[in-house]
Design a protein around this motif. Structure first.
Motif, PDB file in Angstrom:
ATOM      1  N   UNK A   1       0.845  -1.195   0.000  1.00  0.00           N
ATOM      2  CA  UNK A   1       0.000   0.000   0.000  1.00  0.00           C
ATOM      3  C   UNK A   1       0.880   1.244   0.000  1.00  0.00           C
ATOM      4  N   UNK A   2       2.006   1.183   0.736  1.00  0.00           N
ATOM      5  CA  UNK A   2       2.955   2.294   0.725  1.00  0.00           C
ATOM      6  C   UNK A   2       3.564   2.511  -0.640  1.00  0.00           C
ATOM      7  N   UNK A   3       3.828   1.418  -1.369  1.00  0.00           N
ATOM      8  CA  UNK A   3       4.349   1.539  -2.733  1.00  0.00           C
ATOM      9  C   UNK A   3       3.334   2.226  -3.637  1.00  0.00           C
ATOM     10  N   UNK A   4       2.056   1.857  -3.495  1.00  0.00           N
ATOM     11  CA  UNK A   4       1.004   2.520  -4.270  1.00  0.00           C
ATOM     12  C   UNK A   4       0.934   4.006  -3.931  1.00  0.00           C
ATOM     13  N   UNK A   5       1.071   4.331  -2.642  1.00  0.00           N
ATOM     14  CA  UNK A   5       1.074   5.731  -2.228  1.00  0.00           C
ATOM     15  C   UNK A   5       2.261   6.494  -2.795  1.00  0.00           C
ATOM     16  N   UNK A   6       3.423   5.815  -2.855  1.00  0.00           N
ATOM     17  CA  UNK A   6       4.609   6.455  -3.421  1.00  0.00           C
ATOM     18  C   UNK A   6       4.416   6.782  -4.894  1.00  0.00           C
ATOM     19  N   UNK A   7       3.610   6.001  -5.586  1.00  0.00           N
ATOM     20  CA  UNK A   7       3.328   6.261  -6.997  1.00  0.00           C
ATOM     21  C   UNK A   7       2.269   7.344  -7.183  1.00  0.00           C
ATOM     22  N   UNK A   8       1.351   7.466  -6.220  1.00  0.00           N
ATOM     23  CA  UNK A   8       0.261   8.428  -6.381  1.00  0.00           C
ATOM     24  C   UNK A   8       0.719   9.864  -6.146  1.00  0.00           C
ATOM     25  N   UNK A   9       1.752  10.055  -5.307  1.00  0.00           N
ATOM     26  CA  UNK A   9       2.190  11.418  -4.991  1.00  0.00           C
ATOM     27  C   UNK A   9       2.685  12.172  -6.225  1.00  0.00           C
ATOM     28  N   UNK A  10       3.618  11.610  -7.024  1.00  0.00           N
ATOM     29  CA  UNK A  10       4.014  12.334  -8.251  1.00  0.00           C
ATOM     30  C   UNK A  10       2.879  12.445  -9.266  1.00  0.00           C
ATOM     31  N   UNK A  11       1.963  11.480  -9.248  1.00  0.00           N
ATOM     32  CA  UNK A  11       0.834  11.519 -10.179  1.00  0.00           C
ATOM     33  C   UNK A  11      -0.090  12.685  -9.857  1.00  0.00           C
ATOM     34  N   UNK A  12      -0.391  12.882  -8.569  1.00  0.00           N
ATOM     35  CA  UNK A  12      -1.270  13.979  -8.146  1.00  0.00           C
ATOM     36  C   UNK A  12      -0.517  15.287  -7.952  1.00  0.00           C
ATOM     37  N   UNK A  13       0.826  15.211  -7.893  1.00  0.00           N
ATOM     38  CA  UNK A  13       1.689  16.361  -7.631  1.00  0.00           C
ATOM     39  C   UNK A  13       1.527  16.889  -6.217  1.00  0.00           C
ATOM     40  N   UNK A  14       0.980  16.093  -5.320  1.00  0.00           N
ATOM     41  CA  UNK A  14       0.793  16.521  -3.935  1.00  0.00           C
ATOM     42  C   UNK A  14       0.591  15.301  -3.053  1.00  0.00           C
ATOM     43  N   UNK A  15       1.046  15.409  -1.811  1.00  0.00           N
ATOM     44  CA  UNK A  15       0.741  14.414  -0.778  1.00  0.00           C
ATOM     45  C   UNK A  15      -0.026  15.132   0.315  1.00  0.00           C
ATOM     46  N   UNK A  16      -1.291  14.798   0.488  1.00  0.00           N
ATOM     47  CA  UNK A  16      -2.159  15.513   1.421  1.00  0.00           C
ATOM     48  C   UNK A  16      -2.766  14.553   2.435  1.00  0.00           C
ATOM     49  N   UNK A  17      -3.267  15.082   3.580  1.00  0.00           N
ATOM     50  CA  UNK A  17      -3.874  14.219   4.602  1.00  0.00           C
ATOM     51  C   UNK A  17      -5.070  13.430   4.087  1.00  0.00           C
ATOM     52  N   UNK A  18      -5.749  13.930   3.041  1.00  0.00           N
ATOM     53  CA  UNK A  18      -6.917  13.225   2.517  1.00  0.00           C
ATOM     54  C   UNK A  18      -6.572  11.816   2.039  1.00  0.00           C
ATOM     55  N   UNK A  19      -5.312  11.591   1.685  1.00  0.00           N
ATOM     56  CA  UNK A  19      -4.888  10.253   1.260  1.00  0.00           C
ATOM     57  C   UNK A  19      -4.901   9.263   2.421  1.00  0.00           C
ATOM     58  N   UNK A  20      -4.980   9.781   3.668  1.00  0.00           N
ATOM     59  CA  UNK A  20      -4.994   8.932   4.851  1.00  0.00           C
ATOM     60  C   UNK A  20      -6.376   8.853   5.506  1.00  0.00           C
ATOM     61  N   UNK A  21      -7.336   9.569   4.964  1.00  0.00           N
ATOM     62  CA  UNK A  21      -8.661   9.642   5.587  1.00  0.00           C
ATOM     63  C   UNK A  21      -9.388   8.300   5.496  1.00  0.00           C
ATOM     64  N   UNK A  22     -10.334   8.088   6.422  1.00  0.00           N
ATOM     65  CA  UNK A  22     -11.059   6.809   6.445  1.00  0.00           C
ATOM     66  C   UNK A  22     -11.840   6.588   5.159  1.00  0.00           C
ATOM     67  N   UNK A  23     -12.279   7.673   4.522  1.00  0.00           N
ATOM     68  CA  UNK A  23     -13.015   7.518   3.261  1.00  0.00           C
ATOM     69  C   UNK A  23     -12.114   6.947   2.174  1.00  0.00           C
TER      70      UNK A  23
END
Length: 315
Positions: free
Chosen positions: A220-242
């Motif tokens: 899951x961390x690897x997927x998150x590492x790929x999403x940050x450059x894709x979205x150009x941002x790492x925000x708390x919403x990526x950790x939200x329960x939703x």
């Protein structure tokens, strides 16, 4: 014969994915990049849920940890991108190990609620620790200067980043598939079906659950590492329960009993969301109705229902 046909379909699908940037507009390159990343996120969750039988509502914590790790290393340290992926996997795995150690002692609804509690704690820390995480604004403004491993890749090009994502997700999926088909994976399935019998065999159920939980957190961390450059941002919403609810929906939608089920579910989820938002602002209402109907009438998921129909056809 039928299995050979299905294998042929899979190989054709892989070939089409590889060739996608050469025949599809940029819009679809972005869409399928997101599908690949969320598909890996869902598959990592399904190792915990579909194989081990543990319903986690805090899986986004490791997804977000991977995103923050990559974003911060790119912004402050200028690390080559490939090394940030390994760092994200290590820190996400460590977080999953700590949280899992406290959660796997419980089962069923108590386990689910405790993972939700820890997930929201991680979200709150990311949201409140402004000096490190920049609060609700998240971390942005980072660039990938080099990929690493001596490869000269223009990561800023969407087509190149898509191919990088495809290769990384493909390798990660292959590793998870090997794990799921190994003796370790068979024990996880046995724990899901009847933990008491596994315990009577002298196996430590908590250790296997913790290992499954940690491996799920790593990928899951690897997927998150790929999403940050894709979205150009790492925000708390990526950790939200939703966000934690998305891999649950994708896994159930595609079929938790099949390894590729979460990938199919991720594709359907993203494509449905993209299609519905194109003609209405109330997309969540219509998306919810469509997903509810599909879950109700495709009890084994879309992929599972199709495979059952295909294998039983003309038998």
């Amino acid at each position: 014969m039928k299995q050979n046909i299905l294998l042929g379909v899979l190989l054709v699908a892989i070939a089409l994915l590889i060739a996608l940037p050469w025949y599809a507009p940029f819009f679809y390159i972005f869409i399928f990049t997101e599908i690949l990343i969320l598909g890996l996120f869902a598959v990592s969750f399904n190792l915990i849920f579909g194989y081990t039988g543990m319903l986690s509502f805090g899986h986004a914590a490791y997804f977000g940890m991977g995103a923050y790790t990559t974003a911060m290393l790119l912004l402050h340290q200028d690390w080559p991108f490939v090394y940030t992926l390994f760092a994200a996997m290590a820190l996400s795995g460590l977080l999953a190990l700590v949280i899992g150690f406290l959660c796997v002692r419980l089962s069923e609804v108590y386990f689910a609620m405790l993972t939700l509690a820890f997930g929201m704690m991680v979200f709150t820390i990311a949201h409140s620790w402004r000096d490190v995480t920049n609060g609700s604004d998240g971390i942005a403004g980072f660039r990938i200067k080099e990929f690493g491993l001596g490869l000269d890749l223009t990561i800023g090009n969407p087509a190149v980043y898509y191919h990088v994502t495809l290769v990384v997700v493909g390798i990660a999926a292959l590793i998870l598939y090997i794990i799921s088909r190994s003796s370790f994976g068979m024990i996880l399935k046995a724990i899901r079906q009847n933990p008491e019998r596994v315990s009577f065999c002298g196996l430590n159920i908590r250790s296997y659950r913790l290992a499954s939980f940690t491996i799920g957190g790593i990928f899951a961390g690897l997927a998150g590492a790929l999403i940050a450059p894709f979205l150009r941002v790492a925000s708390p919403e990526l950790m939200h329960w939703s966000m934690s609810a998305e891999p649950v929906l994708m896994s159930i939608l595609g079929g938790t009993g099949y390894f590729l089920g979460p990938f199919v579910g991720a594709a359907m989820f993203v494509l449905l969301e993209t299609w519905i938002t194109s003609f209405t602002e109330s997309w969540m209402l219509f998306l919810g109705i469509v997903l509810a109907l599909m879950v109700m009438f495709f009890r084994k998921g879309v992929l599972g229902t199709f495979l059952d129909w295909w294998m039983n056809k003309n038998d």
